[in-house]
Write an enzyme that holds these catalytic residues in place. Structure first.
Site, PDB file in Angstrom:
ATOM      1  N   HIS A 248       0.845  -1.197  -0.065  1.00 22.79           N
ATOM      2  CA  HIS A 248       0.018  -0.114   0.105  1.00 22.79           C
ATOM      3  C   HIS A 248       0.993   1.318  -0.116  1.00 22.79           C
ATOM      4  CE1 HIS A 248      -2.971   2.803   1.130  1.00 22.79           C
ATOM      5  NE2 HIS A 248      -3.975   1.852   0.962  1.00 22.79           N
ATOM      6  N   ARG A 271      -7.392  10.113   0.158  1.00 25.79           N
ATOM      7  CA  ARG A 271      -7.035  10.531  -1.251  1.00 25.79           C
ATOM      8  C   ARG A 271      -8.295  10.792  -2.216  1.00 25.79           C
ATOM      9  NH1 ARG A 271      -3.687   6.100  -3.288  1.00 25.79           N
ATOM     10  NH2 ARG A 271      -3.966   5.133  -1.333  1.00 25.79           N
TER      11      ARG A 271
END
Length: 585
Positions: A248, A271
């Site tokens: 990740h 995000r």
């Protein structure tokens, strides 16, 4: 009494257990942790669903076919159409099931990286993984008290071996260790033991299949050591794609412990609501909503550390609870202006302003230099506040695992046929996500394949005659389902209920906040929650969120942070003995 054995108390195991009960089967759930939940409780972005009731109400034109194509594109060359069809085709029903059966709020829908439609569902004030998992966990624990003849839960039970019939090679039970005793339990088995992204043991699957990732930090709890994969492979089960380990891109770096092996995950939703990734020169270098492996690759390729995730005021307000949580843990810092942020980064304010202006121009023109297609509304300004965190790539999810078919049946390596009596759900199963998992599909995979495995295991159980079950169990010295100490879990739960009543009445002792402040060490730690004083010294090693989550509030009032993440009944249910009194008014 015939039963299905569920190994693992995360969301996949819990979903399987509830489905088994709906289908009329009895359940024995074995979990090696002192508390159920697993990594599912850490999921912070939400759960995917296509064609859900929530999407329909919000006019989002999504469906299973679109979700299938997005998932297949992410899975790339390893796409298994049969498994993707199950995952995406049953996704809407899975989300609706959570809302209808458990009364969950999943009314907010976001678009994460790799998704062509907003489909990642979460609720209002709390973290979705924890809320979804706790709702199922508490319901199952209540059922273990009200119908103990149908539901048994044994915690701190480490399953060490799958038992097989010597003639048919069908799985007929498990061997497990509990309270230093080795015991057997009988029935078909659903493995829901999770992945191996914290497998740093001598038999590490991680080191065997991805040695270059072995030194990376991880977001996984230390229980994620590939137990289910190893046990099943030991009896001839097939494993696939074990080299497919997802790194990740956004693990949170604690400035006080930058080399810590275990990192807290920065939710992809940060995000999704508009957060930007900037390098040490204050420049963007990637579409923040690209697939996880792509963003990770660009971080490594760019190489200008530290990398920062930056949320402006609008993005921060959309995901306020996350920001407060990270700030409370010391993992994120708030800046009241762009000038203050530029100073922290060692940059001239005009450098940061140019980055913001360039991004704003791209948004207006819908032409981003890094190919970004989906933008949040509102412009970036130096006259705003910002929440900022340092980022590093982290081991997160293992796409590889046991080979299963569309019915969650584990496949034999030698025959290519299903291993009778053995099912797998959640991260222990490989092939569902191909080469790369989409954000929001981990919780979904747990619920969908937890339900599928529950359906199939219940059907398998019904197909077995009582004589066959008793004969198999008798051959090994025990009548199927009658476990040594089987009443213990129910008795334990009954005791907990009594403790709840006792705790609810309030402690007789009163302490000032100055008294609490004196108890701020690991071997002597008190905290205050909602006016109660808790001595959590002995509870520290068992805390599902890790020791650090409590140590941050040693000798302090932890009410705000606690209420962000927990229901008030968590303390009387799981740690009633920790309450020693109240705060003096």
């Amino acid at each position: 009494m015939a039963q299905v054995i569920v190994v693992g108390g995360g969301l996949a195991g819990l979903s399987a257990a509830h489905t088994l009960l709906e289908r009329g089967a009895n359940v024995l759930l074995l979990d090696k942790q002192p508390f159920m939940g697993g990594n599912s409780t850490k999921a912070t972005s939400g759960i995917n669903g296509a064609g859900t009731q929530t999407q329909q109400e919000q006019g989002i034109p999504d469906n299973a076919k679109i979700f299938f194509e997005d998932t297949k594109k992410s899975a790339r060359e390893l796409a298994r159409d049969d498994l993707i069809q199950v995952l995406t085709g049953r996704s809407g029903d899975a989300v609706n099931w959570l809302q209808d059966k458990f009364g969950l709020d999943l009314s907010k829908v976001a678009r994460l990286g790799g998704h062509s439609q907003p489909r990642t569902h979460r609720g209002g004030a709390q973290f979705p993984g924890m809320v979804i998992t706790y709702a199922q966990m508490e319901r199952l624990e209540d059922l273990s008290v009200s119908i103990p003849d149908r539901v048994k839960i044994i915690k701190k039970a480490r399953v060490t071996k799958l038992l097989t019939d010597p003639t048919t090679h069908a799985v007929i039970g498990v061997e497990y260790v509990h309270n230093s005793k080795t015991l057997n339990a009988y029935g078909p088995v659903i493995l829901a033991t999770g992945g191996y992204a914290a497998d740093f043991s001598p038999t590490s699957l991680l080191k065997q299949f991805r040695p270059e990732y072995y030194e990376l930090p991880t977001t996984n709890g230390d229980h994620c050591t590939g137990d289910g994969q190893k046990m099943a492979m030991a009896i001839g089960a097939s494993a696939i794609d074990l080299e497919k380990v997802q790194v990740h891109p956004t693990g949170l770096v604690d400035p006080t412990e930058p080399e810590a092996k275990v990192k807290f995950l920065a939710a992809e939703a940060l995000r999704g609501v508009g957060g930007l990734l900037l390098d040490n020169e204050g420049q963007r270098f990637v579409d923040e909503l690209q697939h996880r492996d792509f963003v990770t690759g660009k971080i490594w390729e760019n190489g200008k550390y530290p990398i920062r995730l930056i949320l402006n005021g609008q993005a921060s307000s959309e995901i306020e609870w996350h920001c407060k949580h990270y700030v409370g843990r010391g993992l994120m810092k708030r800046f009241e202006s762009g000038e203050a942020l530029a100073k922290e980064m060692g940059l001239k304010p005009e450098v940061l302003k140019k980055t913001f202006d360039t991004y704003n121009a791209g948004v207006r023109a819908k032409k981003d230099p890094f190919g970004k297609k989906f933008f949040s509304s509102g412009e970036w300004s130096m006259n705003d506040y910002f929440n900022v965190a340092l980022m590093t790539p982290v081991l997160h999810y293992t796409m590889g695992g046991l080979e299963i078919d569309a019915a969650s049946r584990v496949i034999s390596k030698s025959t290519g046929a299903p291993v009778a009596g053995l099912f797998a759900a959640g991260e222990v199963a490989g092939g569902v996500h191909g080469a790369n998992r989409l954000g929001g599909s981990s919780l979904l995979g747990c619920v969908v394949f937890g339900r599928v495995s529950g359906d199939e295991a219940a059907a398998y159980l019904l197909q077995q005659t009582g004589k066959m079950v008793e004969k198999a169990a008798g051959r090994l010295g025990v009548i199927g389902g009658h476990l040594e100490g089987s009443a213990a879990p129910a008795n334990a739960e009954a005791k907990e209920e009594k403790k709840e009543e006792k705790a609810a009445s309030g402690g007789v002792n009163e302490y000032s906040l100055d008294d609490v402040k004196k108890h701020n060490k690991k071997d002597d730690i008190w905290v205050v929650v909602n006016g109660q004083v808790l001595d959590v010294t002995s509870f520290l090693p068992d805390h599902p969120g890790g020791e650090k989550a409590i140590l941050l509030y040693a000798g302090r009032d932890a009410t705000e942070e606690f209420n962000m993440l927990h229901d008030p009944k968590v303390i009387p249910r799981y740690a009633p003995d920790s309450v020693i009194g109240n705060v003096k008014k």
